[in-house]
Write an enzyme that holds these catalytic residues in place. Structure first.
Site, PDB file in Angstrom:
ATOM      1  N   HIS A 225       0.824  -1.435   0.212  1.00 17.29           N
ATOM      2  CA  HIS A 225      -0.040   0.059   0.009  1.00 17.29           C
ATOM      3  C   HIS A 225       0.833   1.187   0.062  1.00 17.29           C
ATOM      4  O   HIS A 225       2.152   1.292   0.220  1.00 17.29           O
ATOM      5  CB  HIS A 225      -0.860  -0.005   1.437  1.00 17.29           C
ATOM      6  CG  HIS A 225      -1.841  -1.203   1.364  1.00 17.29           C
ATOM      7  ND1 HIS A 225      -3.338  -0.600   0.870  1.00 17.29           N
ATOM      8  CD2 HIS A 225      -1.742  -2.269   1.754  1.00 17.29           C
ATOM      9  CE1 HIS A 225      -3.926  -1.943   1.195  1.00 17.29           C
ATOM     10  NE2 HIS A 225      -3.288  -2.876   1.489  1.00 17.29           N
ATOM     11  N   GLU A 306       2.802   0.007   4.365  1.00 20.88           N
ATOM     12  CA  GLU A 306       2.725   1.346   3.847  1.00 20.88           C
ATOM     13  C   GLU A 306       3.984   1.952   3.294  1.00 20.88           C
ATOM     14  O   GLU A 306       4.530   2.401   4.456  1.00 20.88           O
ATOM     15  CB  GLU A 306       1.834   2.179   4.961  1.00 20.88           C
ATOM     16  CG  GLU A 306       0.586   1.531   5.339  1.00 20.88           C
ATOM     17  CD  GLU A 306      -0.649   1.752   4.490  1.00 20.88           C
ATOM     18  OE1 GLU A 306      -0.355   2.383   3.379  1.00 20.88           O
ATOM     19  OE2 GLU A 306      -1.809   1.486   4.579  1.00 20.88           O
TER      20      GLU A 306
END
Length: 343
Positions: A225, A306
């Protein structure tokens, strides 16, 4: 020209012209200088054949590796030491090379690079890569807003994800990095399963993303992500599953291996990209959560990463750079390789 010609032969030189009358202290040294010159020529004439003969003897007896080109004969004259090259090779005199622990640290003598993983390193291993979100989600709001069961709660099937201020989407970023990671892992022998490959109009939902990894009996899974944090925050972080035993969720068996995978991912991603740990969330680049369906419903070791904050100008510039995305893929692939080949 050779040394004898350069120095002159006393037997053939023309007599020097008569010098004008000089004081005795000026004329006296001349015979001694000529004698010294003769002695020098004699010593060189004796040593040169001996040096060449010694080298030829070493070539015949002391150089067992005849597969390498013969070295040039040693020069006659004062002994000199040859520097050890960057690879620590032995000089022509047979002097042992320096060991790695004593090699110079100057940039001209770089440390050896780690050996590239063999093509069969991950043979028999299955890895699931989950590209976060889907570029088509925004056109299918009804489908992605549908609630699904994640064990301890109900959440939306999926979301649109974030983007940079210039419009580069998280879905585009994550799919690109996942494809690059797949190529690296496949080259090492792994079987790589993608949750989606840009071939679906939307989704899949978060419960299906977990189910794909479970059905594949993956040895490990990573969901990729990009974050949408505050613009003044930067850095990456890794999300690991908390222990959740509720409804259809039971992460008890995967918490510990997922934590080990998370630590390796943090280490390798930072080393490959230079990206700092997030300064606006998590702690030292690590977070543990119980509200993510992709983790709650997984029965195989799985973590999220992330990779940076797409709302931060510095992170956005990195994440839109293809070279940096290749480094990101390298970090993810290296973490998975280490996880699957060590205990």
């Amino acid at each position: 020209m050779d040394d004898a010609t350069a120095l002159g032969d006393p037997a053939t030189d023309d007599p020097a012209p008569a010098d004008p009358p000089r004081r005795a202290e000026q004329d006296g040294p001349r015979p001694r200088r000529r004698s010294a010159l003769l002695r020098t020529v004699t010593v060189v004439g004796v040593l040169a054949p001996l040096g060449v003969a010694g080298w030829l003897g070493w070539q015949a007896v002391g150089n067992p590796d005849r597969s390498t080109p013969d070295a040039a004969p040693p020069a006659v004259g004062p002994a000199s030491t040859s520097p050890i090259g960057p690879t620590g090779t032995t000089g022509t005199t047979g002097t042992p090379s320096a060991t790695a622990s004593t090699a110079p640290t100057d940039p001209a003598f770089p440390a050896p690079l780690p050996a590239a993983p063999a093509a069969t390193t991950l043979t028999g291993r299955t890895v699931v890569l989950d590209p976060g979100h889907n570029t088509g989600n925004s056109a299918h709001t009804a489908e992605i807003n549908r609630q699904v069961d994640i064990g301890n709660a109900r959440k939306e099937c999926d979301t649109t994800g974030t983007s940079t201020n210039a419009g580069y989407t998280e879905a585009e970023y994550s799919l690109d990095v996942v494809r690059r990671t797949r190529a690296l892992l496949a080259a090492r022998g792994a079987t790589v399963v993608l949750v989606h490959d840009g071939d679906r109009p939307w989704g899949p939902c978060i419960d299906e993303r977990a189910r794909i990894g479970n059905t594949a009996h993956a040895d490990a899974a990573v969901s990729v992500h990009g974050d949408g944090g505050p613009a003044n925050g930067s850095g990456f972080h890794v999300i690991m599953p908390a222990k959740v035993v509720a409804g259809k969720a039971n992460t008890a068996a995967i918490v510990d291996p997922s934590h080990r995978l998370g630590l390796l991912l943090r280490e390798n991603f930072h080393a490959a990209t230079g990206e700092p740990y997030a300064d606006y969330t998590a702690s030292q680049g690590l977070d543990t959560r119980s509200d993510l369906g992709g983790l709650n419903l997984s029965t195989v070791p799985k973590v999220f990463i992330e990779c940076g904050n797409m709302r931060n100008p510095t992170d956005a510039r990195r994440m839109t750079d293809p070279q940096w995305r290749q480094q990101a893929a390298q970090g993810i692939a290296d973490a998975l390789t280490t996880f699957l080949t060590t205990r």
